[in-house]
Write a protein that holds these residues in place. Structure first.
Motif, PDB file in Angstrom:
ATOM      1  N   ILE A 109       0.856  -1.184   0.000  1.00 27.32           N
ATOM      2  CA  ILE A 109       0.000   0.000   0.000  1.00 27.32           C
ATOM      3  C   ILE A 109       0.891   1.233   0.000  1.00 27.32           C
ATOM      4  O   ILE A 109       1.889   1.277   0.716  1.00 27.32           O
ATOM      5  CB  ILE A 109      -0.883   0.048   1.265  1.00 27.32           C
ATOM      6  N   LYS A 110       0.522   2.220  -0.800  1.00 25.66           N
ATOM      7  CA  LYS A 110       1.304   3.457  -0.806  1.00 25.66           C
ATOM      8  C   LYS A 110       0.860   4.414   0.295  1.00 25.66           C
ATOM      9  O   LYS A 110       1.684   5.057   0.950  1.00 25.66           O
ATOM     10  CB  LYS A 110       1.201   4.150  -2.169  1.00 25.66           C
ATOM     11  N   LYS A 111      -0.464   4.512   0.508  1.00 27.31           N
ATOM     12  CA  LYS A 111      -0.992   5.454   1.487  1.00 27.31           C
ATOM     13  C   LYS A 111      -2.128   4.808   2.272  1.00 27.31           C
ATOM     14  O   LYS A 111      -2.812   3.903   1.783  1.00 27.31           O
ATOM     15  CB  LYS A 111      -1.493   6.735   0.800  1.00 27.31           C
ATOM     16  N   ILE A 112      -2.334   5.305   3.500  1.00 26.30           N
ATOM     17  CA  ILE A 112      -3.416   4.799   4.332  1.00 26.30           C
ATOM     18  C   ILE A 112      -4.216   5.971   4.905  1.00 26.30           C
ATOM     19  O   ILE A 112      -3.729   7.103   4.974  1.00 26.30           O
ATOM     20  CB  ILE A 112      -2.905   3.898   5.476  1.00 26.30           C
ATOM     21  N   GLY A 113      -5.431   5.670   5.295  1.00 29.82           N
ATOM     22  CA  GLY A 113      -6.278   6.723   5.857  1.00 29.82           C
ATOM     23  C   GLY A 113      -7.628   6.165   6.228  1.00 29.82           C
ATOM     24  O   GLY A 113      -7.788   4.965   6.441  1.00 29.82           O
ATOM     25  N   TYR A 114      -8.623   7.048   6.275  1.00 26.92           N
ATOM     26  CA  TYR A 114      -9.961   6.579   6.606  1.00 26.92           C
ATOM     27  C   TYR A 114     -11.014   7.478   5.965  1.00 26.92           C
ATOM     28  O   TYR A 114     -10.763   8.635   5.628  1.00 26.92           O
ATOM     29  CB  TYR A 114     -10.191   6.475   8.113  1.00 26.92           C
TER      30      TYR A 114
ATOM     31  N   PRO B  82     -16.908  15.607   9.883  1.00 26.76           N
ATOM     32  CA  PRO B  82     -15.577  16.077  10.289  1.00 26.76           C
ATOM     33  C   PRO B  82     -15.313  15.993  11.785  1.00 26.76           C
ATOM     34  O   PRO B  82     -14.151  15.981  12.207  1.00 26.76           O
ATOM     35  CB  PRO B  82     -15.558  17.536   9.816  1.00 26.76           C
ATOM     36  N   VAL B  83     -16.365  15.910  12.600  1.00 26.08           N
ATOM     37  CA  VAL B  83     -16.163  15.802  14.045  1.00 26.08           C
ATOM     38  C   VAL B  83     -15.363  14.548  14.391  1.00 26.08           C
ATOM     39  O   VAL B  83     -14.689  14.485  15.429  1.00 26.08           O
ATOM     40  CB  VAL B  83     -17.519  15.831  14.796  1.00 26.08           C
ATOM     41  N   GLU B  84     -15.406  13.546  13.516  1.00 23.18           N
ATOM     42  CA  GLU B  84     -14.637  12.318  13.743  1.00 23.18           C
ATOM     43  C   GLU B  84     -13.143  12.624  13.837  1.00 23.18           C
ATOM     44  O   GLU B  84     -12.406  11.962  14.576  1.00 23.18           O
ATOM     45  CB  GLU B  84     -14.901  11.311  12.619  1.00 23.18           C
ATOM     46  N   LEU B  85     -12.706  13.612  13.084  1.00 20.20           N
ATOM     47  CA  LEU B  85     -11.294  13.968  13.082  1.00 20.20           C
ATOM     48  C   LEU B  85     -10.843  14.516  14.424  1.00 20.20           C
ATOM     49  O   LEU B  85      -9.666  14.421  14.776  1.00 20.20           O
ATOM     50  CB  LEU B  85     -11.006  14.972  11.965  1.00 20.20           C
ATOM     51  N   ASP B  86     -11.764  15.092  15.176  1.00 22.84           N
ATOM     52  CA  ASP B  86     -11.425  15.597  16.505  1.00 22.84           C
ATOM     53  C   ASP B  86     -10.886  14.484  17.401  1.00 22.84           C
ATOM     54  O   ASP B  86     -10.065  14.713  18.285  1.00 22.84           O
ATOM     55  CB  ASP B  86     -12.652  16.223  17.179  1.00 22.84           C
TER      56      ASP B  86
END
Length: 288
Positions: free
Chosen positions: A133-138, A143-147
């Motif tokens: 895998i080159k990149k990972i994330g979700y 956007p509150v999830e990012l908090d």
């Protein structure tokens, strides 16, 4: 570089409120992929839970594309979660008939809040180190999830909803923060599942409760001589912080229209249509 990324959910599932949830045929899916490739689109977005989308893509042939897939939450809690994640990704590679992936995203960030959150993340990081895998994330839905997750589980890529009605990514300040941090920002639902493109009397009756918003939207389009697709696409295309715009289409003609418009200098609509009403901006809450 073309900002458009091709979403492949319609290849494997009956999806979307605007097309009566019709699944795209294999023949049309093949035409869409070919046209996208010839038009300079280089990124495909799919997921394990998108029906047989990965199999369809593998049958068509997508080696050489930047492919992003998403892994779902493991329903049970086996002793060796790493092995399950490895199997999920290896199975995706087999279905797609490719040897590596541009990115793997957690389909729902809530798994990071579980007791096994670090195992999920560390497993993906190790696969990144191995070069699978080159990149990972979700993928996020609000956007509150990012908090809660951003600092502990620092992503290479975030995928989030963003459109002229749902501008939480902007109003929360997260799009600017991620841009400053060089996180790759992919946005989806730019047409709100096609709702923004529909004529007033064609929307399901559920959406009549927001008729004042729709009246304002259609009046604005008429006054500015813009089409709904021009205004919707212009809203996200004009934002330099957006790296990729994931669009799902059910026919080649629709993709051609989007790509042609994406090459023009589209301006951000000057009127504010944003809503905070979750029953409107969150499709999972639609009572259809």
């Amino acid at each position: 570089m073309n900002k458009i990324a091709l979403g492949a959910v319609q290849f494997g599932l009956s999806y979307g409120v605007a097309n009566n949830k019709v699944k795209t045929s294999y023949q049309e899916s093949r035409k869409i992929i070919k046209f996208a490739y010839l038009s300079g689109v280089d990124t495909l977005d799919t997921a394990i839970i998108y029906g047989n989308s990965e199999e369809i893509l593998g049958k068509i042939g997508v080696d050489g594309w930047n492919i992003i897939t998403k892994i779902p939450k493991i329903s049970s809690e086996p002793k060796n979660i790493q092995n399950v994640i490895h199997k999920q990704i290896n199975d995706s590679l087999d279905r797609l008939k490719v040897s590596k992936l541009y990115a793997v995203l957690l389909h729902n960030s809530e798994v990071l809040s579980s007791k096994n959150g670090e195992i999920y993340w560390n497993t993906l990081q190790n696969l990144k180190i191995e070069g699978v895998i080159k990149k990972i994330g979700y993928s996020i839905y609000d956007p509150v999830e990012l908090d809660f997750f951003y600092e502990k589980f620092y992503p290479d890529i975030i995928q989030a909803p963003y459109n002229i009605i749902d501008n939480r990514l902007e109003s929360s300040g997260w799009i600017q923060r991620m841009s400053d941090d060089k996180v790759e920002i992919h946005v989806r639902s730019i047409f709100l599942q096609g709702l923004l493109l529909m004529k007033q009397n064609n929307r399901p009756s559920y959406f009549k409760q927001w008729n004042s918003l729709w009246d304002s939207w259609h009046s604005y389009l008429k006054r500015t001589n813009l089409t709904a697709i021009e205004a919707s696409l212009g809203y996200v295309m004009s934002d330099p912080r957006v790296d990729k715009i994931v669009v799902g289409v059910d026919c080649t003609a629709h993709l051609q229209q989007i790509i042609n418009l994406s090459k023009e200098k589209l301006e951000k609509p000057q009127k504010n249509f944003s809503s905070k009403d979750q029953k409107l901006i969150n499709p999972s809450m639609w009572n259809l």
